[in-house]
Scaffold this motif. Structure first.
Motif, PDB file in Angstrom:
ATOM      1  N   GLY A 285      50.330  -3.982  70.666  1.00 57.55           N
ATOM      2  CA  GLY A 285      49.270  -4.135  71.646  1.00 57.55           C
ATOM      3  C   GLY A 285      49.665  -5.173  72.685  1.00 57.55           C
TER       4      GLY A 285
ATOM      5  N   GLN B 292      48.644  -7.339  76.229  1.00 56.87           N
ATOM      6  CA  GLN B 292      47.553  -7.838  77.057  1.00 56.87           C
ATOM      7  C   GLN B 292      48.122  -8.666  78.198  1.00 56.87           C
ATOM      8  OE1 GLN B 292      46.032  -9.862  73.537  1.00 56.87           O
ATOM      9  NE2 GLN B 292      44.032  -8.887  73.868  1.00 56.87           N
TER      10      GLN B 292
ATOM     11  N   TYR C  51      43.459  -4.389  75.840  1.00 60.49           N
ATOM     12  CA  TYR C  51      44.802  -3.874  75.600  1.00 60.49           C
ATOM     13  C   TYR C  51      45.153  -2.855  76.685  1.00 60.49           C
ATOM     14  CZ  TYR C  51      44.602  -6.105  71.022  1.00 60.49           C
ATOM     15  OH  TYR C  51      44.504  -7.023  70.010  1.00 60.49           O
TER      16      TYR C  51
ATOM     17  N   THR D 221      50.275  -8.404  70.415  1.00 59.79           N
ATOM     18  CA  THR D 221      49.445  -8.488  69.210  1.00 59.79           C
ATOM     19  C   THR D 221      49.827  -7.345  68.281  1.00 59.79           C
ATOM     20  OG1 THR D 221      47.590  -9.447  70.434  1.00 59.79           O
ATOM     21  CG2 THR D 221      47.101  -8.477  68.284  1.00 59.79           C
TER      22      THR D 221
END
Length: 363
Positions: free
Chosen positions: A105, A107, A114, A135
Motif C-alpha cells: 500500500g 500513500q 492508498y 504500508t
C-alpha cells in the motif's frame, strides 16, 4: 535688389520642387513595397518548415519510506512519467521480494488514502523526486475469490442439511415424518438465489481486479456460512412446522421471491453495461424491461430486490433464523445504498434526485 530677390525665390522654388519630387518618389516606393509585401503574404508560405521534435523523456526517482518509522526502505529510479503505481509496486517487489504487489500500500502522506494501481506517477509528482509511504496490507485475496467463496458455501451447506445426512438429524425420526412441500420449495428457492449470484459473479458483474484483506474473506464466510447452517437446520428439521396460513402464504411468498430474483438479475445486467468514466457518464435509466422501472423510485434497485427476496423467503418458511438474517442484511444494504446514493449525486451531472436510496418513499 529686385533681381536678387527674384533669383533667391527661384532657387527656393527649385529646392522645394526637388524636395517634393523626392517625397513623391519615397511615397511611391513605400506604396510599391506595401503592394509587394501584400502579394507575398497572399501567396502563402513557400514551403512548410518541419517542426523540430524534442525527444526528451522525463524520469522520476521514487523514494519509498516506511509509513510507521518513516525510514527509507529503498529508492526506485528511472521511473517514466507514464508509469503507474502498479508498475512501481512491481519494481518495489523486485527490490524487496518478501512483499508481493497485492499487499503493498502506497500513500503520498502518512495517514492518507492508498493510491490506486491505475494512477500515473506524473499525476502525483510535484518534482523529479517522489516520496511514497509504504504500508504492509497483509495477506490479500481477489474480490472474485471472496464472492465465489461467500456464495458457494451456502449453496453446498444448505444441500447438506436438505439431504438429511445421518450425523445431523435422527435417522428414525427423519424416516417417520413426511416433509412438507414448503421444505422442498425452500430448498429450490435457496439454490436458485445462490446459483444466480455465482453465475452473475462469473459472467455479469465486472468484478474489480483489486484485492482485499484475507480477514474480510474470513468474516464474510463466517457470516454467510454460519447463518445458512442455522437456517437450513431449522427448515429441514423433521419437526419443522409449516407456515400458519398454509399454501396461500407459501404461494404468494414464492411468486414474490421469483419476481424479486428476476428483477435483481435484470438490474445487475443494466449496471454491468454502465460507463462510469469520462464526462459522458450518466446514471442508468429505465428501459422497456418493467423490472428496470424501479430506477424511477430508488437509486439502488438491486438492493431493493435483494431485500424483497429475503423478506419473501422469510414469509415462505416462517422461521426465526431467516427473519434475523433478513434484518441484518437489510441494515447492511441500507448503509451501502445510502452511501452509493450520495456518490451518484456527486458523480452524475444528469442524475435527478430520487425520493429514496433503496426503499421507495421511505429510505
Amino acid at each position: 535688389m529686385f533681381k536678387r530677390d527674384k533669383s533667391l525665390a527661384s532657387e527656393c522654388k527649385k529646392e522645394l520642387f526637388s524636395q517634393g519630387a523626392t517625397w513623391s518618389i519615397l511615397k511611391n516606393d513605400k506604396k510599391n513595397f506595401h503592394s509587394l509585401s501584400q502579394l507575398v503574404l497572399s501567396a502563402g508560405p513557400l514551403k512548410s518548415t518541419p517542426a523540430v521534435k524534442h525527444s526528451k523523456t522525463t524520469h522520476f526517482e521514487i523514494e519509498i519510506l516506511d509509513a510507521q518509522t518513516r525510514k527509507q526502505i529503498c529508492i526506485v529510479d528511472k521511473v517514466s512519467q507514464t508509469s503507474t503505481i502498479h508498475d512501481v509496486k512491481q519494481k518495489f517487489h523486485k527490490a524487496c521480494p518478501k512483499w508481493y504487489p497485492s499487499r503493498i500500500g502506497f500513500q503520498l502522506e502518512c495517514g492518507g488514502v492508498y493510491l490506486k494501481d491505475y494512477i500515473t506517477i506524473q499525476s502525483v509528482a510535484s518534482s523529479s523526486i517522489v516520496t511514497l509511504y509504504f504500508t504492509d496490507l497483509g495477506p490479500q485475496v481477489s474480490w472474485i475469490t471472496v464472492f465465489l467463496a461467500e456464495y458457494t458455501g451456502p449453496l453446498l451447506i444448505y444441500l447438506l442439511f436438505y439431504l438429511r445426512t445421518p450425523y445431523i438429524y435422527d435417522t428414525k425420526e427423519s424416516a417417520r415424518r413426511m416433509r412438507h412441500p414448503v421444505v422442498h420449495l425452500a430448498c429450490f428457492c435457496h439454490c436458485i438465489h445462490y446459483i444466480r449470484c455465482l453465475l452473475e459473479t462469473l459472467f455479469v458483474h465486472k468484478v474489480s481486479a483489486g484485492h482485499t484483506p484475507l480477514k474480510k474473506l474470513i468474516k464474510g464466510c463466517i457470516f454467510y456460512w454460519g447463518f445458512t447452517s442455522w437456517i437450513a437446520y431449522y427448515i429441514n428439521h423433521p419437526r419443522y412446522t409449516p407456515p400458519s396460513f398454509g399454501s396461500r402464504q407459501v404461494t404468494v411468498a414464492t411468486v414474490n421471491f421469483l419476481i424479486c430474483e428476476a428483477g435483481n438479475h435484470f438490474i445487475n445486467v443494466v449496471l454491468s453495461h454502465l460507463n462510469h468514466t469520462g464526462n459522458s457518464a450518466c446514471f442508468p435509466s429505465p428501459n422497456y424491461n418493467p423490472f428496470t422501472w424501479m430506477f424511477f423510485l430508488v437509486s439502488c434497485p438491486n438492493y431493493t430486490y435483494e431485500i424483497g427476496s429475503w423478506i419473501s423467503f422469510t414469509v415462505m418458511t416462517q422461521t426465526l433464523p431467516v427473519g434475523i438474517f433478513t434484518l441484518l442484511m437489510s441494515i447492511q444494504m441500507s448503509l451501502w445504498a445510502q452511501k452509493k446514493h450520495k456518490l451518484y449525486l456527486k458523480k452524475f451531472n444528469s442524475y435527478t434526485h430520487r425520493k429514496s436510496a433503496m426503499i421507495p418513499f421511505i429510505l
